[in-house]
Design an enzyme around this catalytic site. Structure first.
Site, mmCIF file in Angstrom:
data_model
loop_
_atom_site.group_PDB
_atom_site.id
_atom_site.type_symbol
_atom_site.label_atom_id
_atom_site.label_comp_id
_atom_site.label_asym_id
_atom_site.label_seq_id
_atom_site.Cartn_x
_atom_site.Cartn_y
_atom_site.Cartn_z
ATOM 1 N N GLU A 124 -12.349 -62.641 -41.704
ATOM 2 C CA GLU A 124 -11.407 -62.289 -42.750
ATOM 3 C C GLU A 124 -11.006 -60.856 -42.440
ATOM 4 O O GLU A 124 -11.807 -59.936 -42.611
ATOM 5 C CB GLU A 124 -12.101 -62.436 -44.104
ATOM 6 C CG GLU A 124 -11.189 -62.911 -45.201
ATOM 7 C CD GLU A 124 -10.657 -61.735 -45.987
ATOM 8 O OE1 GLU A 124 -11.381 -61.246 -46.857
ATOM 9 O OE2 GLU A 124 -9.528 -61.307 -45.702
ATOM 10 N N CYS A 173 -7.838 -55.661 -48.412
ATOM 11 C CA CYS A 173 -7.245 -56.418 -47.298
ATOM 12 C C CYS A 173 -5.949 -57.106 -47.715
ATOM 13 O O CYS A 173 -5.011 -57.214 -46.926
ATOM 14 C CB CYS A 173 -8.246 -57.441 -46.765
ATOM 15 S SG CYS A 173 -9.056 -58.404 -48.056
ATOM 16 N N GLU A 201 -1.416 -51.562 -40.696
ATOM 17 C CA GLU A 201 -2.157 -51.598 -41.953
ATOM 18 C C GLU A 201 -2.605 -50.177 -42.263
ATOM 19 O O GLU A 201 -3.259 -49.539 -41.441
ATOM 20 C CB GLU A 201 -3.372 -52.507 -41.825
ATOM 21 C CG GLU A 201 -4.093 -52.707 -43.157
ATOM 22 C CD GLU A 201 -5.269 -53.661 -43.057
ATOM 23 O OE1 GLU A 201 -5.915 -53.682 -41.989
ATOM 24 O OE2 GLU A 201 -5.551 -54.373 -44.031
ATOM 25 N N LYS A 247 -25.579 -57.365 -42.174
ATOM 26 C CA LYS A 247 -25.423 -55.988 -41.733
ATOM 27 C C LYS A 247 -24.247 -55.408 -42.509
ATOM 28 O O LYS A 247 -23.095 -55.699 -42.220
ATOM 29 C CB LYS A 247 -25.153 -55.874 -40.224
ATOM 30 C CG LYS A 247 -25.323 -54.394 -39.783
ATOM 31 C CD LYS A 247 -24.381 -53.900 -38.710
ATOM 32 C CE LYS A 247 -23.021 -53.435 -39.091
ATOM 33 N NZ LYS A 247 -22.981 -52.202 -39.893
ATOM 34 N N GLY A 273 -13.515 -57.489 -42.044
ATOM 35 C CA GLY A 273 -13.295 -56.143 -41.525
ATOM 36 C C GLY A 273 -11.974 -56.089 -40.794
ATOM 37 O O GLY A 273 -11.064 -56.859 -41.090
ATOM 38 N N SER A 274 -11.862 -55.189 -39.826
ATOM 39 C CA SER A 274 -10.570 -55.015 -39.156
ATOM 40 C C SER A 274 -10.315 -56.133 -38.149
ATOM 41 O O SER A 274 -11.239 -56.745 -37.617
ATOM 42 C CB SER A 274 -10.551 -53.678 -38.421
ATOM 43 O OG SER A 274 -11.430 -53.749 -37.314
ATOM 44 N N THR A 275 -9.024 -56.355 -37.907
ATOM 45 C CA THR A 275 -8.617 -57.347 -36.914
ATOM 46 C C THR A 275 -9.180 -56.981 -35.541
ATOM 47 O O THR A 275 -9.635 -57.850 -34.784
ATOM 48 C CB THR A 275 -7.079 -57.436 -36.868
ATOM 49 O OG1 THR A 275 -6.630 -57.994 -38.101
ATOM 50 C CG2 THR A 275 -6.603 -58.312 -35.722
ATOM 51 N N GLY A 287 -12.697 -57.976 -35.459
ATOM 52 C CA GLY A 287 -12.736 -59.442 -35.534
ATOM 53 C C GLY A 287 -12.551 -60.070 -34.166
ATOM 54 O O GLY A 287 -13.240 -61.014 -33.784
#
Lengths: 505, 508
Positions: free
Chosen positions: B274, B309, B409, B198, B251-253, B256
């Site tokens: 990641e 990242c 970030e 996806k 993607g983003s924390t 995640g």
């Protein structure tokens, strides 16, 4: 031997004799990226074993040519032009080399068949694809190898790395020239060494051929040299050379022992040997007999029995001995020798008259020792100019007979029998050799326990000649040391270096 | 158009290629070897951030489409048509796949640039060659990783066999659409798994083409499926699916963490994450080459618009060289990256991914000004590019590690320079973050270098360089930057599981 998917139509529809008449053959040495004559100008006739006809005059290199090659190899090694190349870049050169060999597959297969007398169906389906796969796999492996950082105390860092030896000499035999050339060159070059290859005196052509393709693939000049020439003179000079760091050899046990001595007499060059065998092929009553019989024949008659791993001692369980022997004799009938350029031929000529005399001698010895010659035993196609020998089978062999202990290197099978697994193991291991073997049984315990007990470098369970590039190949005992193929081959061409770092504030 | 051909394309040729691509964009989903519409028929727009225009209306995959795709992948897996191919047969197909990506490089490149605004020169020079290298590396690795056999007594035999996991759900981000997807699908497929990918909803176009090329390469149907859609619906459905053995996510924390929860709420699927970073570069006064250091500093945070990242967004500079560092950065870095039309081959900075991101970054820049950082250049939108989501490369000095711009970030071209005294303080500041993805260390002293390499809490460390590496390098983070490792042989192993088989043997 895995039968690869080569072009069946091409094999069967090509006029191989016509192609043989047109083929352009290179017979010079390959030094510093160029084809050159031997410094002495000496040449030797290279014969086609199928008919004794001269194929080409080949350079006869000597010590002076060797010195030239070694000097160049040393220079290129120290310059780092190959050894310091980024691993991924070195990989691309080897992968490209494999692709080029594949592109020239039919020409190279024909050349190998003409040089060695191997059936064209073998060279096309097995030898050339195997060489391609070996070189390619080894190239791919270059950036998959991770060296180590062991767990050391705080404020220290240890690197344990494998570094190339430097200048490596490789001496390969006449029975699988292209295959063994690939087995030696792929890992030695992959690990960054500069290499000097001495092909067998009588079969130098395929090694000379692929050297040019390596240069075309981007291998820098001076990293690979191919010196055709005699073992006694040139081979010994390489083996005693003070500026060669490693020597890898496939050939006879007798010569292997000499090479170890030469190492000790010179500079302790690392010496790896792949030698002879008298491999046991053990068949239990509960095996799939039809398949075992077919493969028992393959094991001895493939390549005319001129195979280090030939399963020349067929060791059969007593209670099926007669029945199984009948099956094997039936299979043997399908191996009558013929013209190697006929796609239907399974077995070609022996390499030369000398080898024929050796085979004939052992057939006599077998008879004298009291074994029963139940199939074959004769020379065929005597007017052809080549030396063809029937597939031959001795039964009633005892393990102390010479035909059970000594390597014949021809299509001669010795059949022994056993009563139980322990006896089979004892017979199998009672040999100075330890190269290969196989056990045929459908019982899980028998299969694994017997396989575990046989002291050989490659053991087959319910197959013979099985394997691929990922598995190491080599011997126990007087079948040699070191390993070809797999990542383990890389170890023969490298040494470990520890760097221990202490750092403070 | 293959890589070699497009390397010399000019602006006109790229515009032509883009126009051509726009005329034939595939918008459907790719399931079971062919293109299909989403069952509910929904659509979502993909917008070109360089001009705010809609490039295409994409089929929006919903949970029922995810179900379809997973079912197809599961059947493909259990049938063995991929997982039981001989290793080198699988390798051959993947190698052809890589070759086809090369052959179609031009078309793939424009799709990524149109979707998310990165300079076409970057896609051609970095993204696509890296995709090809990754697939080849993983393909080569297939028959280079082993199981084990251990030593036992005479009556036993112990095998530890390595096997694929099954269906892998890959959720990829928009900052390197093709490349980030490839980092996941390459090892997943190489290891014998089947895949449902996806892609990020902001960059849905290029990965569909990958699925088609895989089939052309000889890949069996159902082995590699692509379902575009929203994270909250399609992504969530994939992460909750009971037949997915592992989710591989970049993607983003924040997301995640959600995925970890979804795993616990469903079938305990393995999760590879990641995520984000706030990676520090530490510039000691005894660094070997200030020019190289400053170069690496601005490249490390301005390239790819800072939407990386591992962007080196905190620049820790030891006080003795602080002024000189800033001066050099202003001189060399201010004009090193110039926002422009990403389809122009000389452009090295495109727009950010969308207006929302642009506003967010500008907001963070305001916080920097408010909280007392010194703005040296940038901090605003470029003139004449109002139609796109652009932000100028920006440099803040005298930043304190507690400021918002040092903690959050940014994912934009904003550099924050933080002065420090001594290695001890540097490491403390460097590690004072929830993240731990990458770090750069600049010093000529062997002791400092090795000490700091050991002390820094980051998964990827560079010494006297930044963003260097090759395929052998495990790429991934510590702490809340995630725990997965991409590239490298270890990555391939992370898409497998091991099975121990212990035999008792008896005397026959």
């Amino acid at each position: 031997m895995r039968q690869d998917k080569a072009d069946k139509a091409m094999l069967e529809n090509t006029d191989w004799h016509k192609a043989a008449n047109k083929i352009d053959i290179e017979g010079r040495a390959f030094i510093n990226g160029q084809y050159v004559d031997a410094l002495s100008g000496e040449k030797r006739e290279c014969l086609n074993p199928a008919n004794g006809v001269v194929l080409i005059d080949v350079a006869v290199c000597g010590p002076q040519d060797a010195d030239r090659a070694v000097k160049s190899a040393r220079t290129t090694f120290e310059s780092g032009i190959w050894s310091d190349m980024a691993p991924a870049v070195r990989k691309m050169v080897l992968v490209r080399w494999a692709e080029l060999i594949e592109k020239h597959a039919d020409e190279l297969a024909l050349l190998e068949s003409l040089d060695v007398g191997k059936p064209i169906s073998d060279t096309l389906n097995v030898d050339v694809p195997a060489a391609v796969r070996t070189i390619r796999w080894s190239g791919e492996a270059i950036d998959k190898v991770y060296d180590e950082i062991p767990p050391t105390p705080v404020d220290t860092l240890a690197l344990v790395q494998r570094l190339p030896l430097g200048v490596v000499a490789a001496i390969v035999p006449w029975n699988f020239p292209l295959s063994t050339t690939a087995w030696k060159l792929a890992p030695s070059l992959a690990t960054g060494n500069s290499v000097i290859l001495k092909p067998a005196t009588s079969t130098p052509l395929s090694a000379i051929y692929i050297a040019r393709l390596a240069a075309e693939a981007g291998l820098p000049d001076g990293v690979l040299h191919v010196l055709p020439g005699p073992g006694g003179n040139l081979g010994r000079h390489l083996a005693t050379h003070m500026d060669i760091d490693g020597l890898t050899f496939t050939g006879s046990t007798a010569v292997g022992k000499l090479l170890m001595q030469y190492s000790g007499q010179s500079n302790l060059k690392r010496t790896f040997l792949e030698l002879g065998g008298k491999s046991p092929n053990i068949v239990f009553a509960d095996a799939t007999l039809e398949k075992a019989a077919a493969m028992a024949a393959v094991a001895v008659f493939y390549n005319g029995g001129q195979t280090c791993t030939a399963g020349t001692r067929l060791i059969v369980e007593e209670k099926i001995k007669d029945e199984f022997l009948d099956l094997v004799v039936q299979k043997a009938a399908g191996w009558m020798p013929g013209d190697p350029l006929n796609p239907a031929t399974r077995m070609g000529p022996l390499i030369d008259e000398g080898q024929y005399r050796t085979v004939a001698k052992y057939v006599s010895i077998g008879r004298e020792e009291g074994a029963e010659l139940c199939f074959g035993g004769k020379q065929l196609l005597t007017d052809s100019g080549g030396y063809y020998h029937e597939p031959s089978i001795f039964s009633g062999v005892e393990n102390q007979m010479r035909i059970a202990q000594e390597e014949i290197f021809g299509p001669v099978m010795s059949v022994l029998s056993f009563n139980d697994a322990e006896q089979a193991i004892q017979i199998a291991n009672d040999s100075i050799y330890g190269l290969a073997g196989a056990v045929w049984s459908n019982n899980i315990n028998t299969a694994h326990k017997v396989a575990a007990a046989i002291r050989v470098g490659t053991m087959g369970i319910n197959n013979y000649f099985g394997g691929d590039i990922t598995v190491p190949f080599g011997g126990f005992k007087q079948s040699g040391n070191g390993r070809d193929k797999s990542i383990h081959a890389f170890h023969d061409y490298t040494e470990l270096k520890t760097t221990w770092i202490e750092f403070g504030d | 158009m293959n890589l070699e051909q497009i390397e010399t394309h000019d602006f006109q040729q790229w515009n032509a290629l883009a126009d051509q691509a726009k005329g034939q964009i595939e918008t459907r989903l790719f399931i079971d070897g062919g293109y299909v519409d989403a069952l509910a028929g929904g659509r979502f727009s993909t917008i070109n951030p360089a001009n705010g225009k809609v490039t295409a209306e994409m089929s929006e995959g919903m949970p029922e489409d995810i179900d379809r795709a997973v079912a197809s992948a599961k059947t493909a897996f259990t049938s063995g048509r991929w997982s039981r191919l001989a290793p080198r047969d699988r390798m051959e197909i993947l190698y052809r796949f890589a070759d086809l990506i090369d052959e179609h490089a031009g078309e793939l490149a424009v799709l990524d640039t149109l979707d998310m605004g990165k300079p076409i020169a970057d896609v051609v020079g970095i993204d696509i060659p890296e995709c090809i290298a990754t697939i080849r590396f993983m393909a080569e690795g297939i028959d280079k990783i082993e199981g084990s056999v251990t030593n036992t007594d005479n009556d036993s035999m112990h095998l530890v066999i390595r096997e694929p996991l099954g269906v892998i759900g890959c959720i990829s981000p928009w900052n390197y659409p093709l490349l980030m997807a490839t980092w996941k699908i390459a090892p997943a497929l190489a290891a014998g798994n089947t895949v449902v990918l996806k892609p990020a909803e902001q960059s849905p176009m290029s990965c569909l083409r990958l699925a088609e090329l895989f089939i052309q390469a000889g890949g069996p149907p159902g082995v590699f499926n692509v379902v575009n859609g929203m994270g909250e619906t399609a992504g969530r459905a994939l992460a909750l699916h009971h037949d997915v053995a592992k989710i591989s996510f970049t993607g983003s924390t924040e997301v995640g963490k959600l995925i970890l929860q979804y795993s616990g709420q469903s079938n305990m699927k393995r999760v590879g994450l990641e995520c984000g970073g706030k990676s520090p570069q530490i510039f000691m006064a005894d660094l070997p080459d200030l020019e190289a250091a400053v170069d690496a500093a601005y490249h490390g945070v301005f390239s790819n618009m800072g939407e990386v990242c591992s962007a080196g967004s905190r620049l820790l500079v030891e006080r003795p060289i602080y002024d000189e560092f800033i001066e050099r950065f202003v001189t060399e870095g201010q004009h090193a990256y110039t926002p422009g039309d990403p389809l122009h081959p000389e452009t090295n900075m495109g727009p950010l991914i969308d207006c929302e991101s642009q506003q967010r970054v500008l907001g963070l820049i305001e916080s920097g000004k408010r909280e007392g950082a010194t703005l040296h250049f940038g901090g605003n939108k470029p003139q004449g590019l109002e139609a796109g989501a652009y932000v100028n490369p920006t440099l803040f000095g005298q930043v304190d590690n507690n400021m918002t711009i040092a903690r959050q970030e940014i994912f934009g071209p904003v550099a924050s320079v933080i002065p420090f005294d001594g290695a001890f303080e540097a490491i403390n500041i460097a590690n004072d973050t929830i993240y731990g993805l990458a770090a750069g260390i600049w010093t000529r002293d062997i002791n400092k270098a090795l000490r700091m390499v050991k002390d820094i809490e980051a998964g990827i460390v560079w010494v006297n360089s930044y963003e260097d590496g090759d395929m052998t390098q495990p790429f991934g983070g510590y702490k809340q930057s995630g725990q997965a490792r991409d590239k490298c042989l270890e990555s391939l192993k992370s898409y497998t599981q091991s099975k121990s088989a212990w035999f008792r043997l008896e005397a026959s």
